[in-house]
Motif scaffolding. Sequence first.
Motif, PDB file in Angstrom:
ATOM      1  N   ILE A 149       0.854  -1.192   0.000  1.00  6.70           N
ATOM      2  CA  ILE A 149       0.000   0.000   0.000  1.00  6.70           C
ATOM      3  C   ILE A 149       0.888   1.239   0.000  1.00  6.70           C
ATOM      4  O   ILE A 149       1.868   1.306   0.753  1.00  6.70           O
ATOM      5  N   VAL A 150       0.543   2.206  -0.841  1.00 11.54           N
ATOM      6  CA  VAL A 150       1.244   3.493  -0.825  1.00 11.54           C
ATOM      7  C   VAL A 150       0.213   4.613  -0.719  1.00 11.54           C
ATOM      8  O   VAL A 150      -0.901   4.496  -1.250  1.00 11.54           O
ATOM      9  N   ILE A 151       0.605   5.678  -0.028  1.00 11.84           N
ATOM     10  CA  ILE A 151      -0.271   6.842   0.157  1.00 11.84           C
ATOM     11  C   ILE A 151       0.500   8.074  -0.282  1.00 11.84           C
ATOM     12  O   ILE A 151       1.598   8.332   0.220  1.00 11.84           O
ATOM     13  N   THR A 152      -0.085   8.847  -1.203  1.00 11.26           N
ATOM     14  CA  THR A 152       0.665   9.944  -1.807  1.00 11.26           C
ATOM     15  C   THR A 152       0.223  11.329  -1.315  1.00 11.26           C
ATOM     16  O   THR A 152       0.036  12.252  -2.097  1.00 11.26           O
ATOM     17  N   GLY A 153       0.098  11.475  -0.011  1.00 12.34           N
ATOM     18  CA  GLY A 153      -0.010  12.796   0.577  1.00 12.34           C
ATOM     19  C   GLY A 153      -1.408  13.324   0.824  1.00 12.34           C
ATOM     20  O   GLY A 153      -2.406  12.751   0.419  1.00 12.34           O
ATOM     21  N   ASP A 154      -1.442  14.474   1.511  1.00  7.65           N
ATOM     22  CA  ASP A 154      -2.673  15.127   1.954  1.00  7.65           C
ATOM     23  C   ASP A 154      -3.563  14.152   2.727  1.00  7.65           C
ATOM     24  O   ASP A 154      -4.770  14.050   2.481  1.00  7.65           O
ATOM     25  N   ILE A 155      -2.958  13.458   3.670  1.00 11.04           N
ATOM     26  CA  ILE A 155      -3.767  12.593   4.532  1.00 11.04           C
ATOM     27  C   ILE A 155      -4.620  13.432   5.477  1.00 11.04           C
ATOM     28  O   ILE A 155      -5.658  12.984   5.958  1.00 11.04           O
ATOM     29  N   ILE A 156      -4.173  14.666   5.752  1.00  5.17           N
ATOM     30  CA  ILE A 156      -4.895  15.598   6.612  1.00  5.17           C
ATOM     31  C   ILE A 156      -5.208  16.854   5.823  1.00  5.17           C
ATOM     32  O   ILE A 156      -4.398  17.309   5.017  1.00  5.17           O
ATOM     33  N   ASP A 157      -6.388  17.442   6.054  1.00  7.79           N
ATOM     34  CA  ASP A 157      -6.748  18.697   5.417  1.00  7.79           C
ATOM     35  C   ASP A 157      -6.169  19.862   6.221  1.00  7.79           C
ATOM     36  O   ASP A 157      -5.754  19.700   7.370  1.00  7.79           O
ATOM     37  N   LYS A 158      -6.182  21.043   5.652  1.00  6.91           N
ATOM     38  CA  LYS A 158      -5.576  22.189   6.313  1.00  6.91           C
ATOM     39  C   LYS A 158      -6.314  22.600   7.592  1.00  6.91           C
ATOM     40  O   LYS A 158      -5.762  23.309   8.429  1.00  6.91           O
ATOM     41  N   ASN A 159      -7.553  22.129   7.762  1.00 11.22           N
ATOM     42  CA  ASN A 159      -8.265  22.418   9.015  1.00 11.22           C
ATOM     43  C   ASN A 159      -7.790  21.544  10.169  1.00 11.22           C
ATOM     44  O   ASN A 159      -8.222  21.729  11.307  1.00 11.22           O
ATOM     45  N   ALA A 160      -6.907  20.607   9.885  1.00  7.92           N
ATOM     46  CA  ALA A 160      -6.260  19.756  10.898  1.00  7.92           C
ATOM     47  C   ALA A 160      -7.243  18.879  11.669  1.00  7.92           C
ATOM     48  O   ALA A 160      -6.943  18.431  12.778  1.00  7.92           O
ATOM     49  N   LYS A 161      -8.387  18.564  11.095  1.00  4.47           N
ATOM     50  CA  LYS A 161      -9.345  17.684  11.766  1.00  4.47           C
ATOM     51  C   LYS A 161      -8.935  16.227  11.604  1.00  4.47           C
ATOM     52  O   LYS A 161      -8.347  15.833  10.606  1.00  4.47           O
TER      53      LYS A 161
END
Length: 304
Positions: free
Chosen positions: A103-115
């Motif tokens: 499995i690979v994940i290519t970023g933005d696991i979190i939004d800028k609202n940090a929720k």
Amino acid sequence: MNNTIFSPRALKEYINWQTEDNKTLKKINKRMFFIAGAFILTAVFIFFAYYQNNHIVVTDVNISAHIETPFNIIHLSDLHGKQFGKGSRRLYDVIKEQSPDLIVITGDIIDKNAKNIEETAEFIESLSGEWPLACILGNNEGYTGRRDEIAGKLIEKGIILLANETAAFDINGNKVNILGLEEEAGESLRASGGLLGRLSETGGFNIVLSHYPEHYALIGGDSYKNYKFDLMLSGHAHGGQFILPFIGGVAAPGQGLFPKYYTGLYEEEPFCNKMIVSRGLGNSLFPLRLFNFPEVVNIHISYS
């Protein structure tokens, strides 16, 4: 018997009263019909929007390569802290059904609202406890102002987070090298070129994780396609947000209107190395995806 109620005047007044009453009733019925119609349309739109944003699709992509044994990679991107049920169990079950080898994940696991930082980290931990996994961060983790905290949380949970470094995996007897890039403008892009050059000299099946698909071919001589590797995986474009029939994706960050690289498989000269762009799973600034379901990409690597 009193016949006055049947007088022409009384009859006329009765007819007028009935007519006015019918007009009032028709007005009420029209109003109620309009309200009911508006309610139904609103309910349909809410259901449509919910379905567009929450129905997970699996996209199968087949690639041939010089490998020892076949394997498959699950590519996730742009979760933006979104939860698919408690603990993202629905997403976990979809991934498990694909029987991934990596499995690979290519970023933005979190939004800028940090929720949902903790919830998202726990979900990724549940995946890494089951399958080999590597991930990178994107631009939104930086927008939170808590990038180091997010990175630290992932690393504490034993998750392989790559920031301009390479990790080697043994996947079904194949040596798989994964270069995870941490990219911004200027110096970091030039550093990426040096890392890609070194990767090209490494034996095995070489994968590049880059959050930004436009770096594949839209940055001149620094374009990543000018280096030798087997596969580049990216996100960021959100599938163009809206996908219109016969037109495609409407807009993507870094590419503007009608982006070239927004979903699927791309292969260009000089080395014909391949890039797969995920449409992602969550949303960012705009809350609605249109004809652009959250996506899990299942990449099947087979003998060339």
